[in-house]
Design a protein around this motif. Structure first.
Motif, mmCIF file in Angstrom:
data_model
loop_
_atom_site.group_PDB
_atom_site.id
_atom_site.type_symbol
_atom_site.label_atom_id
_atom_site.label_comp_id
_atom_site.label_asym_id
_atom_site.label_seq_id
_atom_site.Cartn_x
_atom_site.Cartn_y
_atom_site.Cartn_z
ATOM 1 N N UNK A 199 2.163 12.312 7.554
ATOM 2 C CA UNK A 199 0.975 11.714 8.173
ATOM 3 C C UNK A 199 1.376 10.732 9.279
ATOM 4 N N UNK B 255 5.963 8.489 -3.669
ATOM 5 C CA UNK B 255 5.951 8.291 -5.122
ATOM 6 C C UNK B 255 4.534 8.133 -5.653
ATOM 7 N N UNK B 256 3.628 7.547 -4.845
ATOM 8 C CA UNK B 256 2.261 7.341 -5.322
ATOM 9 C C UNK B 256 1.251 8.112 -4.469
ATOM 10 N N UNK B 257 1.679 9.269 -3.972
ATOM 11 C CA UNK B 257 0.719 10.141 -3.312
ATOM 12 C C UNK B 257 0.707 10.075 -1.798
ATOM 13 N N UNK B 258 1.467 9.141 -1.206
ATOM 14 C CA UNK B 258 1.477 9.037 0.249
ATOM 15 C C UNK B 258 2.220 10.196 0.895
ATOM 16 N N UNK B 259 1.983 10.382 2.196
ATOM 17 C CA UNK B 259 2.557 11.533 2.868
ATOM 18 C C UNK B 259 3.296 11.076 4.139
ATOM 19 N N UNK C 187 0.843 -1.191 0.000
ATOM 20 C CA UNK C 187 0.000 0.000 0.000
ATOM 21 C C UNK C 187 0.882 1.247 0.000
ATOM 22 N N UNK C 188 0.251 2.409 -0.156
ATOM 23 C CA UNK C 188 1.038 3.623 -0.388
ATOM 24 C C UNK C 188 0.773 4.732 0.623
ATOM 25 N N UNK C 189 0.459 4.364 1.851
ATOM 26 C CA UNK C 189 0.138 5.414 2.816
ATOM 27 C C UNK C 189 1.306 6.374 3.019
ATOM 28 N N UNK C 190 2.506 5.818 3.077
ATOM 29 C CA UNK C 190 3.651 6.664 3.402
ATOM 30 C C UNK C 190 4.652 6.685 2.253
#
Lengths: 204, 638
Positions: free
Chosen positions: B261, B254-258, B248-251
């Motif tokens: 956060x 490259x794919x929108x994670x921050x 997943x891409x939460x952090x």
């Protein structure tokens, strides 16, 4: 909240004097629900922050099938009615009707879950999976965790159903049913919020 | 709660419920809050010692420049595990041990609200610790620091989330972090619910909220903080797990994670966590100081409400851990202010403690020494905390040893000194034996001197610019002397704890008999026998005033004293006499199911790491355990 009407049943159930006059079970459930509010709060905040972080993948308005989800939402909300009827049955001592409504509630929850599984599979086939973008990750984890909560609720319902078969759960345990009912209604209410935030608002 | 007679139920379970309440096997099935408290203490102290040994290894490495005692990798693992162990498996559960043992005794109840949930909480905690430490055998311990800033901790050699497997060895290690803390969080959540319901619902007749001992108040605030803080870190940990394990891409920027956060979520939990650790110590001190000053607590109401205020304000200061992130002047200024404000209720407490001692007849017994030490050390830590609130200072101090010095003065000087005061104070109640005073005082002085030698110089090192988390440092920076002093201090603390362990082993069987009320104390637990019977009180006490036990002892100035005591059957002596009364008091039977349900959880966690089959197996075990739990008769008919 002094539940004068349910008091006698609760007395029989645990015969405990409690300082606040509220059964331990119910207060424990309220505490857990308070905790769950922050759990879903954190997940919803994440979702809202990542709403436009689609990384060239599908966005909310392109992928969701609102009529389909509306139907499964309706079924889930109706299951709350089933829960209410199950509680009313056990309070009036009608264990047969209690078992029917408990199973019906669990069944409606299962239909909702099946709908969610179908929806997830469909999304993944359309190229919208957990790994697509930060938005997709937050969508799947948010709604997925809600699904897990529904599944836990179904297990609890099956638990009280089984307990009523073995005689472990009697009309004097209406408080237990009520506590599980609180959880079930809470999970439904969370879905109202999720359905609004996730499906309805981005569609505008 | 006036009776514990359970409703006899019809029907039965396929399994017989275990009955034994003594012997080795009973520890696995016990649901007695006192035995669970002892289990909690023993386990937490073991983890605490482990964390201490890790600290000694770290200090040995840093004792002189350019040391090669540890490799950089080992150093990273050790400081990560030191932090995790001390916070989640050492100090926090030591507080839980005290809650478990004392809570029902201090509010005049026979048990906690959910005895089996209590047992579940202990077993999950134990398994979480074992799970986390099993990482050492399976590729290495987590090495991303206790606050594990994502995605730094997951970016190994390979891009994040490349496959369904792990991106690198390092991210696999951080899976142990995520899963281990999630398990520990389940344990905390279960006990938080249990304690809140117990306190609100199971007080003895007449014990209103404002008549509760301060320790119970602090337990309540701590539990509420746990209840609301655990889900926040829980969500962050799940997100980390999905990032590392399932791509997943939460952090993942490259794919929108921050990445920020993670920091927000971590510290939104992490700052209340600081108060979860320190508030139990505040409660303990508030019980110990009045008893050894022979005065009522000064400003009970102020202490209670400042504790509640801390519980609220603790949520509004998290971003002071993030000034260096660059949140902007508005956020920084707001959090600087809120951080300064939160020093106010803490200051109120400190003045109340001083007021309690003021003009009292102080007895310098070991618990009192630790209590006074706690007030002094915590004040120093609090003051250096205020310096962090000043943003420009913070930029200088952040990630230096100054921060390490600050939080050790608060966490060690505050929480651990407080817990030790509580241990010496309540040991006679638990074991019916006094601790050795001479060894106790030796422990205190070794710990106090060692503590100041170890962490005092770190203020200087930090202001001289020595960063934290460095595995070694070059010669000629001017850091050599103070690092050596700190290392010597570290070993002195360890020596102090060795004396403590010897004292416990010696006094457990061979200490002087304590009697029911050796300290001439004020709260209800001292009105029952030492150690208390399984059912705590032969007759549940009725409370009329705050410090009821004390007031009755000194009722109308009568020197012969009329202790708050059960009138029935000469129950002054435990055992034979109390037996008659105890015969009618039925406590819930022990149960296997908490252990079974808890056992499935680490298996599920291993499943996330290795193969989904294990998730299913663990899930089935846990669900079977919970079903067995729900379906077992509440009591066998006697």
């Amino acid at each position: 909240m002094a539940d004068a009407t349910i008091q006698p049943a609760e007395r029989g159930e645990d015969a405990h004097h409690t300082s606040l006059g509220l059964s331990n079970e119910k207060m424990g459930m309220w505490s857990l629900i308070g905790s769950e509010c922050l759990f879903f709060g954190a997940l919803i905040s994440t979702y809202l922050i990542y709403l436009d972080r689609t990384a060239d993948g599908p966005g909310p308005s392109e992928i969701f099938d609102i009529p389909f989800t509306s139907v499964s939402t309706f079924i889930l909300l109706m299951s709350s009615l089933g829960m209410v009827l199950a509680l009313a049955a056990v309070q009036s001592g009608d264990m047969r009707r209690f078992r029917v409504w408990t199973l019906a509630t669990a069944g409606m929850g299962s239909v909702f879950l099946a709908g969610q599984i179908y929806e997830f599979t469909f999304f993944v086939e359309e190229g919208f999976g957990l790994t697509t973008s930060a938005f997709s990750s937050s969508f799947f984890v948010l709604t997925g965790f809600h699904g897990v909560h529904v599944a836990v609720g179904i297990l609890m319902l099956l638990g009280i159903w089984a307990a009523s078969l073995t005689g472990r759960l009697t009309p004097s345990h209406a408080g237990t049913v009520e506590s599980i009912g609180l959880y079930w209604h809470f999970v439904d209410i969370v879905w109202i919020v999720l359905f609004t935030v996730v499906y309805l608002i981005p569609a505008e | 709660m006036t009776t514990t007679q359970e409703q006899p139920t019809t029907g039965g379970s396929a399994f017989r419920r275990p009955k034994a309440t003594t012997g080795f096997g009973s520890w696995f099935t016990t649901i007695d809050h006192k035995k669970i408290g002892i289990l909690y203490f023993a386990t937490a102290f073991l983890f605490f010692s482990l964390g201490g040994i890790e600290a000694l290894l770290l200090r040995t490495q840093l004792s002189s420049p350019d040391m090669a005692f540890l490799t950089r990798d080992q150093y990273n693992q050790l400081f990560t595990m030191h932090g995790l162990t001390m916070i989640f498996f050492g100090v926090m559960p030591l507080g839980s041990a005290a809650f478990n043992y004392l809570l029902p005794l201090m509010i005049g109840a026979r048990d906690v609200a959910f005895p089996r949930l209590n047992a579940l909480s202990y077993w999950v905690f134990l398994f979480a610790g074992i799970f986390l430490y099993s990482s050492v055998l399976l590729g290495g311990a987590p090495d991303g620091g206790w606050f594990a800033y994502a995605p730094l901790n997951v970016l190994g050699g390979d891009p994040l989330g490349e496959t369904l497997g792990f991106a690198s060895e390092q991210s696999a290690r951080m899976m142990f972090y995520s899963l281990g803390l999630q398990l520990a969080g389940i344990a905390s959540l279960a006990s938080a619910v249990n304690f809140i319901v117990t306190i609100l619902n199971m007080r003895a007749p007449g014990m209103t909220l404002m008549r509760m001992p301060v320790f119970i108040w602090m337990t309540l605030v701590t539990s509420v903080l746990m209840l609301f803080a655990m889900p926040v870190i829980g969500v962050a940990l799940w997100q980390l797990m999905f990032d590392i394990g399932y791509g997943a891409n939460f952090f993942n920027p490259a794919l929108g994670g921050d990445p920020v956060l993670w920091q927000h979520m971590f510290w939104l939990f992490g700052h209340p966590e600081v108060y979860i650790i320190i508030l139990p110590a505040f409660g303990i001190i508030s019980e110990v100081l009045p008893v050894f000053s022979r005065k009522p607590l000064f400003g009970y109401t102020a202490i209670v409400f400042s504790g509640i205020a801390i519980g609220f304000m603790g949520w509004g200061v998290w971003a002071h851990h993030m000034f260096a992130v660059g949140l902007g002047p508005v956020a920084n200024a707001a959090f600087a202010l809120s951080t300064m404000f939160i020093a106010v209720p803490t200051g109120i407490k400190i003045f109340n403690w001083l007021g309690t001692m003021w003009g009292g007849q102080i007895r310098f017994r070991t618990p009192m020494l630790f209590a006074i030490g706690m007030v002094a050390m915590f004040t120093i830590g609090g003051l250096s905390g205020v310096t962090h609130a000043i943003v420009p200072h913070n930029y200088q101090q952040t990630d230096t040893y100054y921060v390490v010095a600050h939080f050790h003065y608060v966490m060690f000087g505050g929480a651990v000194f407080g817990l030790m005061a509580g241990f010496y104070y309540w040991f006679p109640k638990v074991k019916g034996r006094m601790m050795d005073e001479r060894l106790g005082k030796l422990h205190f002085w070794l710990m106090l001197v060692g503590f100041n030698l170890a962490f005092g110089p770190m203020h200087v090192l930090g202001l001289q610019g020595m960063p934290r988390r460095v595995a070694t440092y070059p010669d000629g920076m001017g850091w050599n002397l103070w690092n050596l002093v700190a290392t010597v201090g570290g070993y002195m603390i360890a020596l102090g704890f060795l004396v403590f362990v010897i004292n416990v082993l010696k006094s457990r069987k061979g200490g002087l008999p304590a009697g029911d009320d050796p300290w001439d104390a004020r709260t209800l637990e001292w009105s029952t026998t030492s150690p208390p019977p399984v059912h705590n009180f032969n007759e549940v006490p009725v409370v009329r005033t705050r410090d009821d036990f004390w007031n009755r002892k000194y009722a109308s100035g009568d020197p012969s004293r009329t202790p708050l005591r059960v009138p029935s059957g000469g129950s002054g002596e435990a055992g034979a006499d109390a037996g008659d009364v105890a015969h009618d008091i039925h406590m819930p039977d022990p149960s296997y199911y908490p252990l079974v349900a808890a056992f499935g959880m680490p298996i599920m966690a291993y499943g996330v790491l290795f193969t989904p089959i294990l998730i299913a197996v663990g899930g089935v075990i846990t669900i079977a355990g919970l079903f067995g739990w729900a379906l077992e008769p509440s009591a066998e008919e006697h």
